[in-house]
Write an enzyme that holds these catalytic residues in place. Structure first.
Site, PDB file in Angstrom:
ATOM      1  N   ASN A   7       0.854  -1.192   0.000  1.00 39.34           N
ATOM      2  CA  ASN A   7       0.000   0.000   0.000  1.00 39.34           C
ATOM      3  C   ASN A   7       0.890   1.243   0.000  1.00 39.34           C
ATOM      4  OD1 ASN A   7      -1.841   2.037   0.502  1.00 39.34           O
ATOM      5  ND2 ASN A   7      -2.261   1.420   2.624  1.00 39.34           N
ATOM      6  N   TRP A   8       0.932   1.923  -1.148  1.00 40.85           N
ATOM      7  CA  TRP A   8       1.835   3.087  -1.262  1.00 40.85           C
ATOM      8  C   TRP A   8       1.237   4.354  -0.654  1.00 40.85           C
ATOM      9  CZ3 TRP A   8       3.956   2.442  -7.000  1.00 40.85           C
ATOM     10  CH2 TRP A   8       4.753   1.298  -7.048  1.00 40.85           C
ATOM     11  N   LYS A   9       0.019   4.267  -0.169  1.00 41.22           N
ATOM     12  CA  LYS A   9      -0.649   5.414   0.491  1.00 41.22           C
ATOM     13  C   LYS A   9      -0.431   6.693  -0.326  1.00 41.22           C
ATOM     14  CE  LYS A   9       0.216   3.288   4.962  1.00 41.22           C
ATOM     15  NZ  LYS A   9      -0.029   3.417   6.376  1.00 41.22           N
ATOM     16  N   HIS A  93      -9.621   0.853   5.014  1.00 42.00           N
ATOM     17  CA  HIS A  93      -8.306   1.018   5.660  1.00 42.00           C
ATOM     18  C   HIS A  93      -8.478   1.939   6.868  1.00 42.00           C
ATOM     19  CE1 HIS A  93      -4.191   2.297   6.368  1.00 42.00           C
ATOM     20  NE2 HIS A  93      -3.814   1.191   5.744  1.00 42.00           N
ATOM     21  N   GLY A 170       2.289   1.758  11.007  1.00 36.48           N
ATOM     22  CA  GLY A 170       3.261   2.852  10.953  1.00 36.48           C
ATOM     23  C   GLY A 170       3.938   3.148  12.278  1.00 36.48           C
ATOM     24  N   SER A 206       3.295  -2.504  10.442  1.00 32.34           N
ATOM     25  CA  SER A 206       4.736  -2.492  10.712  1.00 32.34           C
ATOM     26  C   SER A 206       5.450  -3.772  10.273  1.00 32.34           C
ATOM     27  CB  SER A 206       5.001  -2.190  12.191  1.00 32.34           C
ATOM     28  OG  SER A 206       4.562  -0.871  12.505  1.00 32.34           O
ATOM     29  N   GLY A 227       2.746  -1.239   4.305  1.00 34.33           N
ATOM     30  CA  GLY A 227       2.694   0.177   3.953  1.00 34.33           C
ATOM     31  C   GLY A 227       4.087   0.698   3.658  1.00 34.33           C
ATOM     32  N   GLY A 228       4.669   1.390   4.648  1.00 34.32           N
ATOM     33  CA  GLY A 228       5.954   2.067   4.475  1.00 34.32           C
ATOM     34  C   GLY A 228       7.028   1.243   3.775  1.00 34.32           C
TER      35      GLY A 228
HETATM   36  C1  PEP Z   1      -0.889  -0.087   6.072  1.00 37.07           C
HETATM   37  O1  PEP Z   1      -1.021   1.103   5.978  1.00 37.07           O
HETATM   38  O2  PEP Z   1      -1.706  -0.853   5.554  1.00 37.07           O
HETATM   39  C2  PEP Z   1       0.270  -0.586   6.809  1.00 37.07           C
HETATM   40  C3  PEP Z   1       0.273  -1.823   7.166  1.00 37.07           C
HETATM   41  O3  PEP Z   1       1.266   0.329   7.076  1.00 37.07           O
HETATM   42  P1  PEP Z   1       2.717   0.034   7.707  1.00 37.07           P
HETATM   43  O4  PEP Z   1       3.242  -1.224   7.047  1.00 37.07           O
HETATM   44  O5  PEP Z   1       3.525   1.238   7.329  1.00 37.07           O
HETATM   45  O6  PEP Z   1       2.532  -0.142   9.162  1.00 37.07           O
END
Ligand code: PEP
Length: 243
Positions: A7-9, A93, A170, A206, A227-228
Site C-alpha cells: 500500500n503506497w498510500k 483502511h 506505521g 509495521s 505500507g511504508g
Molecule cells: C498499512 O497502511 O496498511 C500498513 C500496514 O502500514 P505500515 O506497514 O507502514 O505499518
C-alpha cells in the site's frame, strides 16, 4: 501461495510511482510463487498498470467510491478502477475509517461496489489502542466483520480481509506473530459464519523484511499488507523474496 500487497498510500508522486513500478517489474524475484500486488495513488494508477503489463504483479485501488457513476466530485468508482486495469481494492483502511471518518456502513457499500465492478475487496479491520486498553478487540472486530459480511452476496466473486491493528500501523510496533496467529484464526471463524467459506486473511502493521517471515510462516496468515516498507525498492523486494 501467499499474498504480498504493498500500500503506497500518499507517499509517492507520479514519477516516483512509475519509477518504482518499472524497477519492480525488472527485478528477478520469484513472482510465480506468490501473488504480489501494489496499490498506487489514484493519479498514478493507470501509468503504473501500464508498467506492470505482462508482469505477474497486480494493481489495486487504495479506496473506491460506493456508487459507480454520477455527480460525486472528486470520487473515483470501483468500476473506473476496474476499467483502468485494477484487480483489487483496499476497503475500510484504518486511515479511511479514522482520518476520513468512514463508517462500517460506508465500508459495506464499498465492498458491494467492488463486487459489482468485479474488483476483489481487501477489507481492512482492526482495533485501536483505545479498544485494546478497554479489552474491546473482539467487540471491534466482530462489529466491523458483521457489518462487512452479514448477508453479503458474493455471487462467484472473491473477498479478502486484512487484519491491521490500528496501533501497529506505521508505529514500528507490530502485533506479535503468536497474537496475530490467534486473531487470524478467530477472524476466519467469524467470517465463515457469514460467508460459509474460508477467505484469505492478511496481516498488516509495521511489517518489514526482518519480521515478515514470522508472519508468512504461519498457515493461518495468508500473506501481508505492507505500507511504508513497500515504498522502497530494496525493502519491498526483500519482503517478496523472504515470503
Ligand atoms: C498499512 O497502511 O496498511 C500498513 C500496514 O502500514 P505500515 O506497514 O507502514 O505499518
Amino acid at each position: 501461495m501467499k499474498y504480498v500487497f504493498g500500500n503506497w498510500k500518499m507517499y509517492l508522486d507520479f514519477e516516483e510511482s512509475v519509477i518504482l513500478a518499472q524497477a519492480l517489474v525488472e527485478e528477478s524475484f520469484n513472482k510465480e510463487k506468490n501473488e504480489v500486488a501494489i496499490f498506487p495513488s489514484t493519479l498514478a494508477a493507470r501509468e503504473v498498470i501500464m508498467c506492470l503489463n505482462g508482469s505477474r504483479i497486480a494493481a489495486g485501488a487504495q479506496d473506491v467510491a460506493w456508487v459507480s457513476k454520477g455527480a460525486y466530485t472528486g470520487a473515483v468508482s470501483a468500476h473506473m478502477f476496474k476499467s483502468a486495469g485494477c484487480k483489487y481494492a483496499l476497503v475500510g483502511h484504518s486511515e479511511r475509517r479514522y482520518v476520513f471518518n468512514e463508517s462500517d456502513d460506508d465500508v459495506r457499500k464499498k465492498i458491494e461496489a467492488c463486487l459489482d465492478a468485479g474488483l476483489i475487496p481487501v477489507v481492512c479491520v482492526g482495533e485501536t489502542q483505545e479498544d485494546l486498553n478497554e479489552n474491546k478487540r473482539e467487540y471491534r472486530l466482530k462489529k466491523q466483520l458483521m457489518k462487512a459480511f452479514e448477508g453479503l452476496q458474493i455471487n462467484g466473486g472473491k473477498v479478502m480481509v486484512a487484519y491491521e491493528p490500528v496501533w501497529a500501523i506505521g508505529s514500528g510496533k507490530p502485533c506479535g506473530p503468536d497474537e496475530a496467529d490467534s486473531v487470524h484464526g478467530w477472524i476466519k471463524l467469524e467470517v465463515k459464519q457469514y460467508l460459509g467459506q474460508d477467505i484469505p486473511v492478511l496481516y498488516g502493521g509495521s511489517v518489514n523484511p526482518e519480521n515478515v517471515v514470522s508472519y508468512a510462516a504461519r498457515d493461518v496468515i495468508d500473506g501481508v499488507l505492507v505500507g511504508g516498507a513497500s515504498t522502497k525498492l530494496e525493502s519491498f523486494v526483500k519482503l517478496i523474496n523472504y515470503v
